[in-house]
Design a protein around this motif. Structure first.
Motif, PDB file in Angstrom:
ATOM      1  N   MET A  72     -34.105 -29.811   0.266  1.00 10.59           N
ATOM      2  CA  MET A  72     -34.141 -30.428  -1.060  1.00 10.59           C
ATOM      3  C   MET A  72     -34.767 -31.821  -1.007  1.00 10.59           C
ATOM      4  SD  MET A  72     -30.933 -31.325  -3.531  1.00 10.59           S
ATOM      5  CE  MET A  72     -30.430 -29.626  -3.742  1.00 10.59           C
ATOM      6  N   THR A  73     -35.720 -32.058  -1.921  1.00  8.75           N
ATOM      7  CA  THR A  73     -36.356 -33.371  -2.023  1.00  8.75           C
ATOM      8  C   THR A  73     -35.904 -34.017  -3.318  1.00  8.75           C
ATOM      9  OG1 THR A  73     -38.261 -32.120  -1.255  1.00  8.75           O
ATOM     10  CG2 THR A  73     -38.579 -34.469  -1.622  1.00  8.75           C
ATOM     11  N   ILE A  74     -35.477 -35.272  -3.244  1.00  7.50           N
ATOM     12  CA  ILE A  74     -35.061 -35.963  -4.467  1.00  7.50           C
ATOM     13  C   ILE A  74     -36.277 -36.626  -5.112  1.00  7.50           C
ATOM     14  CG2 ILE A  74     -33.590 -37.803  -5.402  1.00  7.50           C
ATOM     15  CD1 ILE A  74     -31.859 -35.641  -4.351  1.00  7.50           C
ATOM     16  N   ASP A  75     -36.358 -36.465  -6.435  1.00  7.87           N
ATOM     17  CA  ASP A  75     -37.450 -37.044  -7.204  1.00  7.87           C
ATOM     18  C   ASP A  75     -37.100 -38.491  -7.568  1.00  7.87           C
ATOM     19  OD1 ASP A  75     -39.531 -37.575  -8.861  1.00  7.87           O
ATOM     20  OD2 ASP A  75     -39.080 -36.031 -10.338  1.00  7.87           O
ATOM     21  N   TRP A  76     -37.216 -39.388  -6.577  1.00 10.41           N
ATOM     22  CA  TRP A  76     -36.800 -40.787  -6.783  1.00 10.41           C
ATOM     23  C   TRP A  76     -37.598 -41.462  -7.884  1.00 10.41           C
ATOM     24  CZ3 TRP A  76     -32.259 -41.721  -4.997  1.00 10.41           C
ATOM     25  CH2 TRP A  76     -31.827 -41.130  -3.803  1.00 10.41           C
ATOM     26  N   ALA A  77     -38.857 -41.068  -8.064  1.00  2.90           N
ATOM     27  CA  ALA A  77     -39.716 -41.713  -9.058  1.00  2.90           C
ATOM     28  C   ALA A  77     -39.192 -41.515 -10.482  1.00  2.90           C
ATOM     29  CB  ALA A  77     -41.133 -41.163  -8.939  1.00  2.90           C
ATOM     30  N   ASN A  78     -38.597 -40.333 -10.733  1.00  2.93           N
ATOM     31  CA  ASN A  78     -38.109 -40.051 -12.084  1.00  2.93           C
ATOM     32  C   ASN A  78     -36.602 -40.190 -12.224  1.00  2.93           C
ATOM     33  OD1 ASN A  78     -40.556 -39.378 -13.517  1.00  2.93           O
ATOM     34  ND2 ASN A  78     -40.667 -37.577 -12.204  1.00  2.93           N
ATOM     35  N   PHE A  79     -35.909 -40.510 -11.135  1.00  2.00           N
ATOM     36  CA  PHE A  79     -34.445 -40.607 -11.164  1.00  2.00           C
ATOM     37  C   PHE A  79     -34.044 -41.849 -11.964  1.00  2.00           C
ATOM     38  CE2 PHE A  79     -30.396 -41.444  -8.529  1.00  2.00           C
ATOM     39  CZ  PHE A  79     -29.648 -40.611  -9.337  1.00  2.00           C
ATOM     40  N   THR A  80     -33.234 -41.647 -13.011  1.00  2.00           N
ATOM     41  CA  THR A  80     -32.812 -42.756 -13.875  1.00  2.00           C
ATOM     42  C   THR A  80     -31.282 -42.812 -13.918  1.00  2.00           C
ATOM     43  OG1 THR A  80     -32.936 -41.206 -15.733  1.00  2.00           O
ATOM     44  CG2 THR A  80     -34.815 -42.670 -15.420  1.00  2.00           C
ATOM     45  N   PRO A  81     -30.656 -43.211 -12.803  1.00  2.00           N
ATOM     46  CA  PRO A  81     -29.187 -43.111 -12.746  1.00  2.00           C
ATOM     47  C   PRO A  81     -28.467 -43.912 -13.819  1.00  2.00           C
ATOM     48  CG  PRO A  81     -30.041 -44.385 -10.891  1.00  2.00           C
ATOM     49  CD  PRO A  81     -31.226 -43.775 -11.577  1.00  2.00           C
ATOM     50  N   TRP A  82     -28.863 -45.156 -14.063  1.00  2.00           N
ATOM     51  CA  TRP A  82     -28.092 -46.002 -14.985  1.00  2.00           C
ATOM     52  C   TRP A  82     -28.266 -45.586 -16.425  1.00  2.00           C
ATOM     53  CZ3 TRP A  82     -24.348 -47.752 -12.492  1.00  2.00           C
ATOM     54  CH2 TRP A  82     -24.497 -48.138 -11.167  1.00  2.00           C
ATOM     55  N   ALA A  83     -29.533 -45.333 -16.820  1.00  2.00           N
ATOM     56  CA  ALA A  83     -29.777 -44.899 -18.205  1.00  2.00           C
ATOM     57  C   ALA A  83     -29.082 -43.564 -18.466  1.00  2.00           C
ATOM     58  CB  ALA A  83     -31.281 -44.771 -18.456  1.00  2.00           C
ATOM     59  N   SER A  84     -29.144 -42.664 -17.492  1.00  2.84           N
ATOM     60  CA  SER A  84     -28.532 -41.356 -17.687  1.00  2.84           C
ATOM     61  C   SER A  84     -27.012 -41.451 -17.738  1.00  2.84           C
ATOM     62  CB  SER A  84     -28.973 -40.380 -16.600  1.00  2.84           C
ATOM     63  OG  SER A  84     -30.316 -40.012 -16.829  1.00  2.84           O
ATOM     64  N   LEU A  85     -26.444 -42.295 -16.878  1.00  2.00           N
ATOM     65  CA  LEU A  85     -24.988 -42.481 -16.896  1.00  2.00           C
ATOM     66  C   LEU A  85     -24.544 -43.108 -18.223  1.00  2.00           C
ATOM     67  CD1 LEU A  85     -22.422 -42.164 -15.147  1.00  2.00           C
ATOM     68  CD2 LEU A  85     -22.740 -44.532 -14.432  1.00  2.00           C
ATOM     69  N   ALA A  86     -25.274 -44.145 -18.652  1.00  3.67           N
ATOM     70  CA  ALA A  86     -24.927 -44.810 -19.914  1.00  3.67           C
ATOM     71  C   ALA A  86     -25.116 -43.864 -21.093  1.00  3.67           C
ATOM     72  CB  ALA A  86     -25.789 -46.069 -20.093  1.00  3.67           C
ATOM     73  N   GLY A  87     -26.222 -43.117 -21.101  1.00  2.00           N
ATOM     74  CA  GLY A  87     -26.469 -42.145 -22.170  1.00  2.00           C
ATOM     75  C   GLY A  87     -25.385 -41.084 -22.191  1.00  2.00           C
ATOM     76  N   GLY A  88     -25.007 -40.623 -21.006  1.00  4.81           N
ATOM     77  CA  GLY A  88     -23.939 -39.624 -20.897  1.00  4.81           C
ATOM     78  C   GLY A  88     -22.637 -40.164 -21.457  1.00  4.81           C
ATOM     79  N   MET A  89     -22.345 -41.437 -21.163  1.00  2.56           N
ATOM     80  CA  MET A  89     -21.103 -42.033 -21.660  1.00  2.56           C
ATOM     81  C   MET A  89     -21.132 -42.168 -23.184  1.00  2.56           C
ATOM     82  SD  MET A  89     -20.261 -44.714 -18.602  1.00  2.56           S
ATOM     83  CE  MET A  89     -18.538 -45.032 -18.949  1.00  2.56           C
ATOM     84  N   LEU A  90     -22.322 -42.418 -23.748  1.00  8.16           N
ATOM     85  CA  LEU A  90     -22.451 -42.450 -25.217  1.00  8.16           C
ATOM     86  C   LEU A  90     -22.182 -41.064 -25.806  1.00  8.16           C
ATOM     87  CD1 LEU A  90     -25.551 -44.586 -26.312  1.00  8.16           C
ATOM     88  CD2 LEU A  90     -23.147 -44.925 -26.897  1.00  8.16           C
ATOM     89  N   ILE A  91     -22.706 -40.028 -25.149  1.00  9.84           N
ATOM     90  CA  ILE A  91     -22.454 -38.660 -25.601  1.00  9.84           C
ATOM     91  C   ILE A  91     -20.945 -38.383 -25.530  1.00  9.84           C
ATOM     92  CG2 ILE A  91     -22.831 -36.206 -25.059  1.00  9.84           C
ATOM     93  CD1 ILE A  91     -25.619 -37.042 -23.968  1.00  9.84           C
ATOM     94  N   GLY A  92     -20.333 -38.823 -24.430  1.00  7.38           N
ATOM     95  CA  GLY A  92     -18.883 -38.670 -24.288  1.00  7.38           C
ATOM     96  C   GLY A  92     -18.125 -39.436 -25.356  1.00  7.38           C
ATOM     97  N   LEU A  93     -18.632 -40.636 -25.687  1.00  9.53           N
ATOM     98  CA  LEU A  93     -17.998 -41.439 -26.739  1.00  9.53           C
ATOM     99  C   LEU A  93     -18.072 -40.715 -28.085  1.00  9.53           C
ATOM    100  CD1 LEU A  93     -16.796 -44.200 -27.714  1.00  9.53           C
ATOM    101  CD2 LEU A  93     -19.151 -44.941 -28.097  1.00  9.53           C
ATOM    102  N   ALA A  94     -19.230 -40.100 -28.362  1.00  9.39           N
ATOM    103  CA  ALA A  94     -19.380 -39.341 -29.610  1.00  9.39           C
ATOM    104  C   ALA A  94     -18.371 -38.186 -29.638  1.00  9.39           C
ATOM    105  CB  ALA A  94     -20.808 -38.812 -29.738  1.00  9.39           C
ATOM    106  N   ALA A  95     -18.261 -37.470 -28.524  1.00  3.42           N
ATOM    107  CA  ALA A  95     -17.306 -36.357 -28.448  1.00  3.42           C
ATOM    108  C   ALA A  95     -15.875 -36.867 -28.617  1.00  3.42           C
ATOM    109  CB  ALA A  95     -17.459 -35.635 -27.106  1.00  3.42           C
ATOM    110  N   ALA A  96     -15.590 -38.045 -28.034  1.00  2.97           N
ATOM    111  CA  ALA A  96     -14.254 -38.652 -28.125  1.00  2.97           C
ATOM    112  C   ALA A  96     -13.943 -39.042 -29.566  1.00  2.97           C
ATOM    113  CB  ALA A  96     -14.179 -39.877 -27.220  1.00  2.97           C
ATOM    114  N   MET A  97     -14.908 -39.691 -30.236  1.00  6.96           N
ATOM    115  CA  MET A  97     -14.714 -40.093 -31.631  1.00  6.96           C
ATOM    116  C   MET A  97     -14.474 -38.870 -32.506  1.00  6.96           C
ATOM    117  SD  MET A  97     -17.832 -42.854 -31.931  1.00  6.96           S
ATOM    118  CE  MET A  97     -17.725 -43.123 -33.699  1.00  6.96           C
ATOM    119  N   PHE A  98     -15.226 -37.802 -32.249  1.00  8.04           N
ATOM    120  CA  PHE A  98     -15.140 -36.636 -33.128  1.00  8.04           C
ATOM    121  C   PHE A  98     -13.784 -35.933 -33.014  1.00  8.04           C
ATOM    122  CE2 PHE A  98     -17.730 -32.975 -35.078  1.00  8.04           C
ATOM    123  CZ  PHE A  98     -17.732 -33.615 -36.300  1.00  8.04           C
ATOM    124  N   ILE A  99     -13.286 -35.809 -31.789  1.00 10.51           N
ATOM    125  CA  ILE A  99     -11.989 -35.121 -31.653  1.00 10.51           C
ATOM    126  C   ILE A  99     -10.864 -36.013 -32.182  1.00 10.51           C
ATOM    127  CG2 ILE A  99     -11.449 -35.791 -29.232  1.00 10.51           C
ATOM    128  CD1 ILE A  99     -10.803 -32.357 -30.863  1.00 10.51           C
TER     129      ILE A  99
END
Lengths: 143, 143
Positions: free
Chosen positions: A1-28
């Motif tokens: 397995m080769t990691i695509d470091w050039a396109n890896f966006t850990p912080w933006a993806s983590l923050a975006g994921g947490m926003l999605i989680g926040l939306a799910a949290a608000m809705f329930i």
């Protein structure tokens, strides 16, 4: 397995994921509902009294998000390689599959796993495995 | 209030999808392509979302009514059956073909691209097929 470091966006993806989680949290917590997109959209095809407006409002928010985002930040680049025929086949499969299996990445993945539902775990494993396999066949066996 | 809340939740959900990279099908496919040059970003989207939503579901499970007064609609189905798995497999295949799942596709509808419009139209058709099919089978079961 080769990691695509050039396109890896850990912080933006983590923050975006947490926003999605926040939306799910608000809705329930606020509305008592599961933020599952396929269910919210699909429910419009089975209209019931008092069950339409909140779905439309949610979808309006979702659709307006990129337009508002654009006014403050630059939208990330988007690239779609699929042909029209593939987009249609993919859309049909996603439409039938999510309704038949009662959920998609948001309903089963984010909400279902968030509430530790064994049913959603099975569904998530099924669509993840199928997604990995499909990309493997398309990218490494056919082309 | 429930309608306004649904709109805001849709908006937050959409921002999350954009920030996380989910609205870019090539990034989604980069995650599903584990045999190629792999972009693990979307694993962090899922992780971040579940982390936040699981806290909310913990509190939601202790309530009978949502904050805005509606009853809590947490799914009660526990059955792991053929339709759950087959639906998941079909959805995953469509997801792997185009790189779109329902949320990002709907959120991208008015960004000026034609691909999400084609995909969402086909997805709605698929959901309609499911709807007709389930009504027909429900009808014949009653007779």
């Amino acid at each position: 397995m080769t990691i695509d470091w050039a396109n890896f966006t850990p912080w933006a993806s983590l923050a975006g994921g947490m926003l999605i989680g926040l939306a799910a949290a608000m809705f329930i917590l606020l509305n008592g509902r599961i933020a599952g997109i396929s269910g919210i959209v699909g429910g419009l095809l089975r209209p019931a009294k008092g069950d339409v407006l909140w779905r439309v409002a949610f979808i309006a928010g979702l659709v307006l998000a990129p337009l508002l985002y654009q006014s403050a930040f630059t939208l990330p680049a988007v690239e779609v390689d699929a042909s029209v025929a593939v987009l249609i086949a993919a859309g049909l499969l996603v439409g039938v599959g999510t309704r038949y299996g009662s959920g998609c990445t948001s309903g089963h993945g984010v909400c279902g796993l968030g509430r530790r539902s064994p049913r959603s775990l099975v569904a998530t494993l099924a669509f993840m495995a199928s997604g990995f396999l499909t990309v493997f066949i398309v990218r490494h066996l056919i082309s | 209030m429930n309608i306004l809340s649904a709109f805001v939740v849709g908006l937050v959900f959409g921002f999350g999808l954009i920030l996380s990279g989910m609205t870019d099908p090539s990034k989604v496919l980069g995650f599903l392509d584990i045999a190629g040059v792999w972009d693990p970003s979307l694993g962090l989207v899922m992780g971040g979302a579940i982390l936040v939503s699981s806290v909310a579901f913990f509190f939601a499970s202790k309530r009978t009514r949502a904050v805005l007064g509606e009853e809590m609609r947490i799914p009660t189905a526990t059955q792991i059956d053929r339709r759950l798995v087959l639906g998941g497999l079909a959805f995953g295949a469509g997801w792997g073909l185009a790189g779109y799942c329902p949320g990002p596709a709907v959120a991208s509808l008015f960004t000026g691209m034609v691909e999400p419009v084609i995909f969402v139209s086909a997805m709605l058709a698929g959901m309609g097929i499911y709807e007709l099919h389930s009504r027909m089978t429900a009808g014949s079961a009653r007779q």
